[in-house]
Scaffold this motif. Structure first.
Motif, PDB file in Angstrom:
ATOM      1  N   UNK A 357     -34.592  -7.326 -25.651  1.00 44.68           N
ATOM      2  CA  UNK A 357     -33.749  -8.044 -25.170  1.00 44.68           C
ATOM      3  C   UNK A 357     -34.279  -8.718 -23.750  1.00 44.68           C
ATOM      4  N   UNK A 358     -34.861  -7.803 -22.935  1.00 42.60           N
ATOM      5  CA  UNK A 358     -35.367  -8.159 -21.538  1.00 42.60           C
ATOM      6  C   UNK A 358     -36.663  -8.661 -21.805  1.00 42.60           C
ATOM      7  N   UNK A 359     -37.466  -8.374 -22.697  1.00 41.90           N
ATOM      8  CA  UNK A 359     -38.697  -9.156 -22.843  1.00 41.90           C
ATOM      9  C   UNK A 359     -38.453 -10.372 -23.371  1.00 41.90           C
ATOM     10  N   UNK A 360     -37.771 -10.553 -24.690  1.00 43.95           N
ATOM     11  CA  UNK A 360     -37.442 -11.980 -25.036  1.00 43.95           C
ATOM     12  C   UNK A 360     -36.809 -13.117 -24.191  1.00 43.95           C
ATOM     13  N   UNK A 361     -35.734 -12.593 -23.467  1.00 43.97           N
ATOM     14  CA  UNK A 361     -35.042 -13.194 -22.598  1.00 43.97           C
ATOM     15  C   UNK A 361     -35.836 -13.901 -21.447  1.00 43.97           C
ATOM     16  N   UNK A 362     -36.831 -12.996 -21.055  1.00 45.29           N
ATOM     17  CA  UNK A 362     -37.629 -13.458 -19.736  1.00 45.29           C
ATOM     18  C   UNK A 362     -38.730 -14.585 -20.099  1.00 45.29           C
ATOM     19  N   UNK A 407     -43.038 -11.383 -30.777  1.00 40.89           N
ATOM     20  CA  UNK A 407     -41.939 -10.506 -30.269  1.00 40.89           C
ATOM     21  C   UNK A 407     -42.693  -8.991 -30.666  1.00 40.89           C
ATOM     22  N   UNK A 408     -43.730  -8.662 -29.946  1.00 39.08           N
ATOM     23  CA  UNK A 408     -44.348  -7.567 -30.479  1.00 39.08           C
ATOM     24  C   UNK A 408     -45.038  -6.893 -29.038  1.00 39.08           C
ATOM     25  N   UNK A 409     -45.305  -5.830 -29.156  1.00 40.58           N
ATOM     26  CA  UNK A 409     -46.179  -5.116 -28.110  1.00 40.58           C
ATOM     27  C   UNK A 409     -47.608  -4.451 -28.502  1.00 40.58           C
ATOM     28  N   UNK A 410     -48.643  -4.794 -27.745  1.00 45.95           N
ATOM     29  CA  UNK A 410     -49.718  -4.266 -28.132  1.00 45.95           C
ATOM     30  C   UNK A 410     -50.267  -3.114 -27.058  1.00 45.95           C
ATOM     31  N   UNK A 411     -50.657  -2.022 -27.539  1.00 41.98           N
ATOM     32  CA  UNK A 411     -50.666  -0.823 -26.636  1.00 41.98           C
ATOM     33  C   UNK A 411     -52.261  -0.741 -26.426  1.00 41.98           C
ATOM     34  N   UNK A 412     -52.424  -1.108 -24.934  1.00 38.81           N
ATOM     35  CA  UNK A 412     -53.774  -1.308 -24.671  1.00 38.81           C
ATOM     36  C   UNK A 412     -54.325  -0.023 -24.018  1.00 38.81           C
ATOM     37  N   UNK A 413     -53.596   0.918 -23.402  1.00 41.37           N
ATOM     38  CA  UNK A 413     -53.913   2.024 -22.951  1.00 41.37           C
ATOM     39  C   UNK A 413     -52.767   3.298 -23.042  1.00 41.37           C
ATOM     40  N   UNK A 414     -52.899   4.322 -23.883  1.00 45.78           N
ATOM     41  CA  UNK A 414     -51.885   5.221 -24.091  1.00 45.78           C
ATOM     42  C   UNK A 414     -51.656   5.961 -22.662  1.00 45.78           C
ATOM     43  N   UNK A 468     -41.040 -14.309 -12.686  1.00 48.54           N
ATOM     44  CA  UNK A 468     -40.494 -13.078 -11.903  1.00 48.54           C
ATOM     45  C   UNK A 468     -38.805 -13.363 -12.059  1.00 48.54           C
ATOM     46  N   UNK A 469     -38.337 -14.530 -11.517  1.00 53.26           N
ATOM     47  CA  UNK A 469     -36.975 -14.614 -11.488  1.00 53.26           C
ATOM     48  C   UNK A 469     -36.183 -14.495 -12.758  1.00 53.26           C
ATOM     49  N   UNK A 470     -36.560 -15.095 -13.685  1.00 50.39           N
ATOM     50  CA  UNK A 470     -36.362 -14.903 -15.165  1.00 50.39           C
ATOM     51  C   UNK A 470     -36.389 -13.393 -15.549  1.00 50.39           C
ATOM     52  N   UNK A 471     -37.139 -12.667 -15.245  1.00 50.09           N
ATOM     53  CA  UNK A 471     -37.183 -11.338 -15.597  1.00 50.09           C
ATOM     54  C   UNK A 471     -36.169 -10.516 -14.869  1.00 50.09           C
ATOM     55  N   UNK A 472     -35.992 -10.714 -13.281  1.00 46.78           N
ATOM     56  CA  UNK A 472     -35.053  -9.831 -12.612  1.00 46.78           C
ATOM     57  C   UNK A 472     -33.468 -10.387 -13.155  1.00 46.78           C
ATOM     58  N   UNK A 473     -33.263 -11.680 -13.447  1.00 49.82           N
ATOM     59  CA  UNK A 473     -32.237 -12.110 -13.820  1.00 49.82           C
ATOM     60  C   UNK A 473     -31.715 -11.307 -15.216  1.00 49.82           C
ATOM     61  N   UNK A 474     -32.567 -11.325 -16.319  1.00 51.74           N
ATOM     62  CA  UNK A 474     -32.628 -10.433 -17.474  1.00 51.74           C
ATOM     63  C   UNK A 474     -32.030  -8.956 -17.248  1.00 51.74           C
ATOM     64  N   UNK A 475     -32.878  -8.446 -16.553  1.00 54.25           N
ATOM     65  CA  UNK A 475     -32.865  -7.044 -15.934  1.00 54.25           C
ATOM     66  C   UNK A 475     -31.350  -6.842 -15.448  1.00 54.25           C
ATOM     67  N   UNK A 476     -30.939  -7.911 -14.842  1.00 53.19           N
ATOM     68  CA  UNK A 476     -29.661  -7.489 -14.058  1.00 53.19           C
ATOM     69  C   UNK A 476     -28.710  -7.643 -15.253  1.00 53.19           C
ATOM     70  N   UNK A 477     -28.764  -8.368 -16.148  1.00 49.22           N
ATOM     71  CA  UNK A 477     -27.863  -8.736 -17.299  1.00 49.22           C
ATOM     72  C   UNK A 477     -27.664  -7.678 -18.302  1.00 49.22           C
TER      73      UNK A 477
END
Length: 527
Positions: A357-362, A407-414, A468-477
């Motif tokens: 939700x956080x990543x998609x909304x941001x 809507x996926x994550x690529x693991x660059x460094x474990x 950044x503003x979209x990210x912190x708003x989504x985090x707060x939500x």
């Protein structure tokens, strides 16, 4: 110093951006808001709506709506008192009192200012400054300026379909007094954060917006009566009740060729008195040089259009995130409760659903109309999200890139990278051992200067601020807090994500996680 070296130092040799013996004179610091004197004032309604849920699209714009809109964009909204240990005596305590706005700002110094061109019924048509300290408008110049602005903006929008426009400016001294040359990096980010908040508030009020980064600077500054030795406009954002497709478009080919110098002569110069408070204002020659080098004198050719890098992560493990709905939240409530934790972070397990939700909304809320994309959807954003994960449900610790299209994550460094990220902080004001998600906004390592000249740097910083503003708003939500910070080792974070091989660099770091209440007294300043 060359401008190229100046930009390099802003990101990779921050210690070179300020004298080692610099002592901040807090007693002589500027106000966090601009105060004009001797000009007509228009008070705005203090009966602020405490919720923005279920707002109806207005049939017309009036002064009351403008007042509510500006309050949530840039109003002085909260009084905050923070208790902290005294550096001289550990047994004693100090109190820091700040007036805060809904959008974060580096050091709560708010170098951005907000101006408006308004054409509404219950107000004289003209140019206004938003006096955030008193929640009122100050009339700077009365008149009808559609034709003048259309040419200054390079014929990129139909202003007759707009009821006004917002000008986001930067006052150089407002944070230079503390950060010295490093303030230039913060100023672009702050302008972007404010613009991001404006776009989100506009959506709730049924207002459509488009961001214009490329315009004739001197013509716009002349219209507002700004001295370019202390302040300059960074973005122009037209406001309308009509869909953007009807008024924001690619530049039409016009026979007229005019320069900013020539256009500026069509209106009289105005010299306005304002109060800064500082009795001693130090010079900032590098900021003036950067601002002058970034200016556009003529828009005879079409404004530049540029997309981001299309990145394919074939060599990395890909984790598909769960399909989730867009977040639905009351922006008024979330803006009030948004908090930037530092030592208050506490470790907690993050569910895949919340991460998705956080990543998609941001990223979804970050999509916006602007003159760099033109009228076409861009193939990839110019700034993107990378994140170091720890203690996330069913996802191994590691450094990841978020692919917003799939809507996926690529693991660059474990691995768990919290130790190295903590080591990279210039101050120990955030305990990253207690942070499950540490985000980095990434962008072109050359800061778009090849395509847009030195103007590309400030545009990139503004776009990073919007995200950044979209990210912190989504985090707060979703019940978390995010703390945007620049006191980190960019080389280290770039290496963790292997960014150099892709021509990218990290622009800002945002730890996100759960937090405990801090020793803080806060109160709302709404009417």
């Amino acid at each position: 110093m060359s401008l190229e070296l100046f930009l390099h130092n802003l990101h990779f040799d921050v210690d070179k951006t300020k004298p080692p013996d610099l002592v901040v004179d807090w007693e002589d610091g500027p106000l966090a808001y601009k105060l004009y004197r001797g000009l007509p004032m228009v008070p705005l309604s203090h009966e602020i709506p405490l919720t923005l849920d279920d707002m109806k699209s207005p049939e017309k714009v009036d002064l009351r709506l403008i007042g509510h809109f500006l309050w949530y964009v840039f109003g002085v909204a909260q009084l905050s008192q923070v208790v902290f240990p005294s550096l001289q005596n550990e047994s004693s305590r100090g109190v820091l009192q700040m007036y805060r706005r809904f959008a974060p700002s580096g050091g709560a110094l708010y170098p951005s200012e907000c101006y408006l061109y308004l054409k509404i019924e219950d107000l004289p048509m003209g140019i206004y400054h938003y006096d955030a300290a008193h929640h009122r408008l100050v009339l700077l110049r009365e008149g009808y300026f559609d034709s003048y602005m259309t040419r200054a903006l390079g014929h990129q929008c139909e202003l007759s379909d707009c009821f006004g426009a917002v000008f986001v400016s930067t006052m150089f001294w407002k944070n230079f007094f503390k950060y010295n040359d490093f303030s230039y990096r913060l100023q672009g980010l702050d302008a972007g954060v404010m613009s991001g908040q404006l776009q989100e508030v506009a959506k709730r009020f049924g207002i459509t917006t488009g961001v214009i980064f490329q315009f004739m600077d001197r013509a716009i500054n002349q219209l507002l009566g700004l001295s370019e030795q202390e302040e300059s406009v960074y973005a122009v954002i037209p406001l309308s009740l009509e869909p953007t497709t009807s008024w924001f478009f690619d530049k039409e080919e016009v026979e007229e060729t005019i320069t900013a110098t020539e256009l500026s002569k069509e209106i009289t110069s105005i010299h306005l008195d304002h109060y800064v408070r500082s009795k001693r204002v130090r010079e900032y020659p590098m900021l003036i040089r950067m601002n002058e080098a970034s200016m556009i004198e003529s828009l005879q050719s079409s404004p530049s259009q540029i997309g981001g890098k299309n990145i394919v992560d074939c060599e990395y493990q890909t984790i598909n995130l769960p399909a989730v709905q867009r977040l639905s939240y009351d922006l008024a409530w979330i803006s009030r409760k948004r908090h930037s934790p530092d030592r208050d972070f506490v470790m907690g397990k993050v569910s895949q659903k919340h991460l998705a939700e956080l990543l998609q909304e941001a990223m979804a809320s970050f999509l916006y109309t602007n003159d760099l994309d033109g009228s076409h959807e861009r193939s990839a954003p110019r700034v993107s999200l990378y994140v170091c994960l720890h203690n996330v449900e069913d996802i191994p610790d590691g450094a990841y890139r978020y692919d917003s299209f799939n809507h996926s994550l690529a693991r660059i460094r474990p691995g768990d990278h919290r130790f190295w990220l903590q080591l990279g902080l210039s101050t120990d004001n955030v305990n990253l051992e207690q942070v499950p998600l540490c985000f980095h906004v990434a962008g072109d390592k050359d800061h778009l200067t090849h395509e847009l000249g030195y103007r590309g740097y400030r545009i990139q910083q503004m776009e990073a601020g919007m995200l950044v503003q979209r990210l912190v708003l989504a985090a707060s939500a979703i019940g978390m807090g995010g703390h945007p910070l620049l006191g980190y080792d960019a080389r280290l974070s770039d290496e963790i994500y292997k960014m150099p091989e892709r021509g990218l660099t990290s622009l800002i770091q945002i730890p996100v996680g759960f937090y405990r209440p801090s020793a803080r007294l806060e109160g709302g300043l709404h009417g």
